[in-house]
Design an enzyme around this catalytic site. Structure first.
Site, mmCIF file in Angstrom:
data_model
loop_
_atom_site.group_PDB
_atom_site.id
_atom_site.type_symbol
_atom_site.label_atom_id
_atom_site.label_comp_id
_atom_site.label_asym_id
_atom_site.label_seq_id
_atom_site.Cartn_x
_atom_site.Cartn_y
_atom_site.Cartn_z
ATOM 1 N N THR A 211 20.731 60.181 43.405
ATOM 2 C CA THR A 211 20.303 60.741 42.122
ATOM 3 C C THR A 211 20.111 59.690 41.042
ATOM 4 O OG1 THR A 211 22.651 61.225 41.713
ATOM 5 C CG2 THR A 211 21.280 63.035 42.496
ATOM 6 N N GLY A 212 20.415 58.412 41.329
ATOM 7 C CA GLY A 212 20.102 57.345 40.382
ATOM 8 C C GLY A 212 21.272 56.857 39.566
ATOM 9 N N LYS A 213 22.475 56.909 40.113
ATOM 10 C CA LYS A 213 23.654 56.450 39.351
ATOM 11 C C LYS A 213 23.597 54.941 39.117
ATOM 12 C CE LYS A 213 26.318 58.282 42.504
ATOM 13 N NZ LYS A 213 25.325 59.059 43.253
ATOM 14 N N THR A 214 23.315 54.181 40.165
ATOM 15 C CA THR A 214 23.233 52.720 40.015
ATOM 16 C C THR A 214 22.077 52.321 39.112
ATOM 17 O OG1 THR A 214 24.141 52.490 42.250
ATOM 18 C CG2 THR A 214 23.092 50.556 41.291
ATOM 19 N N LEU A 215 20.954 53.011 39.247
ATOM 20 C CA LEU A 215 19.789 52.702 38.407
ATOM 21 C C LEU A 215 20.093 52.956 36.935
ATOM 22 C CD1 LEU A 215 16.782 51.870 38.510
ATOM 23 C CD2 LEU A 215 16.222 54.302 38.606
ATOM 24 N N HIS B 222 9.169 84.225 67.371
ATOM 25 C CA HIS B 222 10.399 83.945 66.624
ATOM 26 C C HIS B 222 10.060 83.582 65.174
ATOM 27 C CE1 HIS B 222 14.630 82.373 66.350
ATOM 28 N NE2 HIS B 222 14.084 81.690 65.356
ATOM 29 N N GLU B 223 9.118 82.664 64.976
ATOM 30 C CA GLU B 223 8.750 82.261 63.628
ATOM 31 C C GLU B 223 8.028 83.384 62.888
ATOM 32 O OE1 GLU B 223 9.828 79.648 62.247
ATOM 33 O OE2 GLU B 223 10.674 78.766 64.050
ATOM 34 N N HIS C 246 10.652 85.566 61.317
ATOM 35 C CA HIS C 246 11.126 85.007 60.041
ATOM 36 C C HIS C 246 10.126 85.278 58.917
ATOM 37 C CE1 HIS C 246 14.651 83.012 61.514
ATOM 38 N NE2 HIS C 246 13.993 82.227 62.359
#
Length: 632
Positions: free
Chosen positions: A214-218, A438-439, A442
């Site tokens: 998620t961009g903590k280091t950035l 099967h699909e 769904h």
């Protein structure tokens, strides 16, 4: 050649002889006995180092043997006792009187080779320490000098504020709230006197937590870039070593360096490696004690008697729940910044950032493309979006294109979600038919259930993640789910299994992953979300990060949870069966079209079945398309 020469020098040294012009001649004991001893040519014998016997001949024997005067005769012996016994036996047989017997003398000579052999282990040990010392001093980190004694030096990398940290807040997209919280640290570091003159103190630091990618280091690097201060980056695992006390020493060295460069920012990535709550896990001694001593030193450095001013500590972690409470209290990490996965607008902003370096088709409008791609990627983090853009460029290059088109982006999203197409996996006609029905089950279940997610695409092409087919939906960005929504999701997941029971004599193993999801949703509603009438509003959620030695409920309650979850799944199965039985013709149409086209889009479904029979808000994709049209 070299081993022979070394062996000759060693033998020369062992015999203790200076022989510049002659040579060595080894004889056997039998030759010595018959050719020398029995003929009376031996003057004396010298036993050298209990291993070899040097034969000293009578002066007149040289001419008799026609040998070089400097030739040395020798033979080896197994043991001194055995040699003496043999000599005594031979001289008895020859009838040599005791007073005329051949004298035997014993010598122990030192030599350079044997001395060096004794020192080899010591030399190897010294060489090992020298090698390790050079590696320790040259492996980076702040302490470049000191050799092996620099092992306690911090391994943090110092980024210069003018050359290395070029990331700004404009380069961080999709985390506006987190940037608002962290921008306060930039103001502290740029102008600390503004706050200190009112009696305020600079906050010690902030915990940046959130899912991976998620961009903590950035965001931490952007904070350093905006503040224009040095940036010290280190991983939590780099404090842990096999040597006792190294972690604490590195923490002290890290903060000492930070104080010299103040004001500055320290960023500790994956701080949970050293910041886990103390006294948990059941470990005794060893690495656990070392980790706790490192954590204790970090606590002291951040807020102790010798705490440092104008040094902000930022730390990133994916697991804030396992951190020690003493680390999270005010005065150490004053801010807890949560960086969550971006919403639709956040994903669009991130796509704009990652689309800039790509050579995108010139006919495409970047903002419009970013919005459309954002609607295709619900739940994606910043790292996932970067991966999508990179995969699209790789796919375009692989196909020999000069520009990256919209089709390449859609294919890369499919690859990230479901894997690449397995063209080598050829299904038999029976298997392909089973997968199609099967699909289709769904798809039909989702099409006629009000709270199901809108269908985007359904496919019967095998993928590399072991799936033989898949259906792609477009869920909304929402954080609360009603009971009706969860029940409809269960029915959609059971649609594939029900479709198989309606059209085939025997069911297959294709619904294994669907049943796993259904079971998890049922247990979550019963035991976690408090959505069951029999158990009432009770939540028995357990912490997966800690070992559980007993369940937080009785056996009777556990049995009731099992019964209610099974009852909920059975009711969802009956409901799905009734729905798909009434829509059997629609399943047949979708399955046959799937067998023909292999991939059906939402438009294909609408052409085949008509619009969904529910008044609905526009999907994220429709909303982005409408926004694009309104802008045009």
């Amino acid at each position: 050649m070299r081993p022979i020469l070394a062996g000759s020098i060693l033998l020369w040294s062992i015999l203790g002889i200076s022989n510049s012009s002659g040579g060595f001649r080894e004889v056997t004991f039998q030759d010595f006995k018959s050719s020398l001893l029995e003929k009376g040519l031996v003057k004396e014998l010298n036993v050298m180092n209990k291993s070899y016997v040097q034969v000293v001949l009578q002066p007149e024997s040289r001419s008799y043997l026609a040998e070089n005067p400097n030739t040395i005769f020798y033979f080896s012996i197994g043991s001194v006792d055995h040699f003496e016994s043999q000599m005594e036996s031979c001289q008895d047989k020859l009838g040599i009187p005791d007073n005329e017997r051949i004298p035997i003398s014993y010598h122990t000579t030192g030599n350079v080779a044997s001395a060096l052999v004794q020192f080899v282990p010591t030399l190897l040990l010294i060489g090992f320490f020298v090698y390790m010392g050079r590696r320790a001093s040259g492996s980076g980190g702040l302490g470049q000098s000191g050799g092996i004694f620099g092992i306690g030096k911090s391994k943090a990398k110092l980024f210069d504020k003018e050359t290395d940290v070029n990331v700004k807040f404009k380069d961080v997209a999709g985390a506006d709230e987190a940037k608002e919280e962290i921008v306060e640290f930039v103001k502290f570091l740029k102008d600390p006197e503004r706050f200190e003159r009112l009696g305020a103190t600079i906050p010690r630091g902030a915990i940046l937590s959130g899912p991976p990618g998620t961009g903590k280091t950035l965001l931490a690097k952007a904070t350093a870039g905006e503040a224009g201060v040095p940036f010290l980056s280190v991983s939590g695992s780099e404090f842990i070593e096999m040597f006792v006390g190294v972690g604490s020493s590195r923490v002290r060295d890290l903060f000492a360096t930070a104080k010299k460069n103040a004001p500055c920012i320290i960023f500790i990535d994956e701080i949970d490696a050293i910041g886990k709550a103390r006294g948990k896990g059941g470990q005794m001694g060893g690495g656990n004690d070392e980790r706790e001593s490192t954590l204790n030193q970090l606590l002291v450095e951040m807020d102790g008697f010798n705490s440092h001013d104008h040094v902000v500590v930022l730390a990133g972690t994916n697991r804030p729940d396992v951190l020690d409470p003493a680390l999270l209290r005010p005065g150490r990490f004053d801010r807890h910044v949560v960086i969550d996965k971006p919403d639709l607008d956040g994903r669009a902003e991130i796509f704009k950032v990652h689309l800039k370096p790509l050579k995108v088709d010139s006919t495409l409008d970047i903002p419009s493309l970013a919005k459309k791609l954002a609607s295709y990627t619900p739940g994606f983090a910043g790292a996932d979006i970067h991966n999508v853009c990179n995969e699209a460029a790789l796919l375009a290059a692989r196909n020999g294109k000069d520009q990256v088109s919209e089709i390449d982006f859609e294919a890369s999203i499919e690859r990230v979600i479901a894997g690449i197409e397995k063209k080598s996996r050829v299904l038999s006609p029976e298997e392909k038919k089973t997968v199609a029905y099967h699909e289709a089950g769904h798809a039909i279940a989702g099409w006629y259930l009000e709270y199901a997610d809108p269908l985007l695409k359904v496919s019967v092409i095998p993928r590399s993640n072991s799936s033989l087919g898949y259906a792609q939906y477009l869920p909304k960005d929402q954080y609360l789910y009603s009971k009706l929504q969860l029940l409809d999701k269960m029915c959609v997941a059971l649609g594939g299994r029900v479709s198989e029971t309606l059209f085939f004599e025997s069911i297959t193993t294709g619904a294994q992953d669907d049943l796993k999801k259904v079971t998890q949703m049922a247990y979550s509603q019963v035991a976690v979300f408090g959505m069951n009438n029999e158990l009432g509003p009770m939540s028995y959620q357990q912490n997966d990060n800690e070992p559980q030695f007993q369940k937080p409920y009785s056996e009777k309650t556990g049995s009731l949870i099992d019964d209610e979850a099974r009852k909920m799944v059975s009711e969802a199965l009956d409901r799905t069966t009734k729905l798909l039985t009434s829509k059997k013709n629609e399943i047949e149409k979708v399955a046959q079209l799937l067998l023909t086209k292999e991939v059906l889009t939402r438009q294909d479904m609408e052409n085949l079945l008509g619009k969904r029979p529910f008044p609905m808000d526009p999907t994220p994709l429709e909303k982005s398309i409408n926004d694009i049209k309104s802008q045009e």
